[in-house]
Design an enzyme around this catalytic site. Structure first.
Site, PDB file in Angstrom:
ATOM      1  CG  LEU A 125      -1.758  -1.233   1.463  1.00 43.65           C
ATOM      2  CD1 LEU A 125      -2.566  -1.071   2.746  1.00 43.65           C
ATOM      3  CD2 LEU A 125      -2.668  -1.498   0.277  1.00 43.65           C
ATOM      4  N   PRO A 167      13.175  12.557 -10.367  1.00 43.79           N
ATOM      5  CG  PRO A 167      14.396  14.304 -11.334  1.00 43.79           C
ATOM      6  CD  PRO A 167      13.388  13.238 -11.659  1.00 43.79           C
ATOM      7  CB  CYS A 194       7.846   1.762   3.347  1.00 43.16           C
ATOM      8  SG  CYS A 194       6.200   1.457   4.013  1.00 43.16           S
ATOM      9  CE  LYS A 251       3.067   9.108  -1.802  1.00 48.58           C
ATOM     10  NZ  LYS A 251       2.742   7.715  -2.128  1.00 48.58           N
TER      11      LYS A 251
END
Length: 437
Positions: free
Chosen positions: A155, A254, A262, A327
């Site tokens: 996930l 990049p 993770c 992110k």
């Protein structure tokens, strides 16, 4: 349609997604956690994780009576309406000393439920665990009538629900084929390719996949530096590569380095696994070294953009940071490369003001100690000597860059994600620096 009685221990990203999605497939699921306040909120359908679609699934499952929450693993196993047939362990396995995975929580849960598990029950390791953990779990259980299965999760934060309900594959490993097939059957409605294997191979699949993705990202970052030295454009190079079906488009962008909950943990755990069998995994070690170096390379690019010199001083230079999470589309700050870069900038004496759509000014996190977090991107830009894009939030593209040009002290942008339209920025007066361009 058959319905299984399932217990999920742990309600983090993996556990809550697993429980809510299994309930949406029709199974009866009880989720357990040690946080009483969290259990109370979840029982009301309140989800504190930024994960698209998850809150809706939880609310639907609770309303339909297929999903419930209790305090403690023992309560989940002992008070389930009917004996649980499958118990998923979705508890933290953080990086321990030397990079090894810390399995203390897994072992604690096993100790708590050992005597409560009904005969014929299947215990499933869903957490990312080292090879041999299924065998170790079986030893700790000491129950020949309870099978242990490895069923690793794949996930991605920010798309966990989508990934669970539309998986590339289901991997189930056990030395008892009947137990593996029972776990695989939970996902039957998804119609995904299923790999049935032994427990050790299933455990290795997760590490192998994450380490390969880390290698791909480190390769893209190294390639971006090479592009700069050769006068090539990394976007065009990776586009040309990505059309090759053997390579693919994803994980070739990049950035300031890879991070999150993770990849850093799993790459180092894989090194420990390799070292334990006297295998020197040089390619993986180089992948990690390249990633560590990338953070400093980004800082060097910022120095050059602001001072014109690789060794230019950043003391009292005011920098507006756009993005703090590891992110976009998540509120997760764990091992964020944005925070790693921010720490290096602060060490160099820069004054940091940051904005992130999912991080508020009252968010508490050790990595934010040296950063002044504001709730408005234009406040982050006020009197800044440069704006630094560190997370690829799509909304940064649609900011009023004309207004930002009037707000900053110096119109400089360092885009470490190659996110922005440089033509738009240049038209309003910004000088832009990206990676690999």
């Amino acid at each position: 349609m058959f319905v299984r009685r399932v217990v999920v221990v742990g309600t983090g990203y993996v556990g809550l997604t697993t429980g809510a999605c299994l309930a949406s497939l029709g199974h009866r699921v009880v989720c357990a956690d040690v946080d009483a306040d969290k259990i109370a909120r979840l029982s009301r359908g309140e989800v504190g994780i930024l994960e698209p679609g998850l809150a809706e699934l939880v609310a639907e499952g609770v309303a339909a009576g297929r999903l419930s929450f209790v305090l403690g693993a023992a309560a989940a196993v002992g008070t389930h309406e009917g004996a649980p047939e499958v118990v998923f362990l979705c508890v933290p396995t953080p990086m321990g000393v030397g990079g090894t995975a810390d399995l203390s929580v897994v072992e604690s849960v096993i100790d708590e439920v050992r005597e409560l598990l009904p005969p014929g029950c299947v215990v499933v390791n869903k957490s990312t665990v080292p090879v041999g953990t299924a065998a170790r779990t079986s030893e700790l259980l000491g129950r020949d009538d309870v099978a242990v299965v490895s069923n690793p999760e794949f996930l991605r934060e920010g798309s966990a629900v989508e990934d669970f309900l539309n998986p590339d594959r289901i991997v189930v490993g056990c030395d008892r084929p009947d137990a593996a097939e029972r776990v695989a059957a939970l996902y039957a409605r998804l119609g995904a390719p299923t790999v049935l294997t032994d427990a050790a191979s299933a455990e290795l699949v997760k590490y192998a996949a994450n380490c390969f993705l880390a290698m791909k990202l480190s390769y893209a970052n190294a390639l971006a530096e090479l592009c700069e030295r050769l006068g090539a454009d990394i976007a065009d190079v990776t586009e040309g590569m990505g059309y090759d079906r053997r390579i693919g488009q994803v994980f070739l962008t990049p950035g300031p380095g890879w991070g999150g909950s993770c990849l850093p943990k799993d790459t180092r755990a894989m090194l420990q696994v390799a070292d334990s069998v006297d295998f020197e995994f040089r390619l993986l070690r180089a992948t990690i070294d390249t990633n560590d170096r990338q953070r400093q390379r980004v800082v060097d690019k910022i120095r050059i953009a602001v001072t014109g010199k690789r060794g230019g001083a950043l003391t009292r230079v005011r920098l507006g940071l756009l993005g703090l999470t590891f992110k976009a589309n998540t509120d997760d700050l764990r091992d964020s490369p944005a925070l790693a870069v921010a720490a290096l900038l602060r060490q160099a004496g820069a004054e940091l003001v940051a904005y992130d759509p999912s991080v508020s000014s009252d968010t508490v996190h050790p990595g934010l100690d040296a950063v002044n977090v504001v709730d408005d991107p234009y406040l982050a830009a006020k009197d800044a000597d440069a704006l630094i894009v560190l997370t690829e939030w799509p909304e940064f593209r649609t900011l009023d860059w004309s207004r930002l040009a009037e707000t900053v002290r110096r119109p400089i942008v360092v885009d470490t994600r190659n996110l922005l339209d440089t033509d738009v920025l240049r038209r309003v007066g910004f000088v832009c620096t990206g990676l690999g361009r």
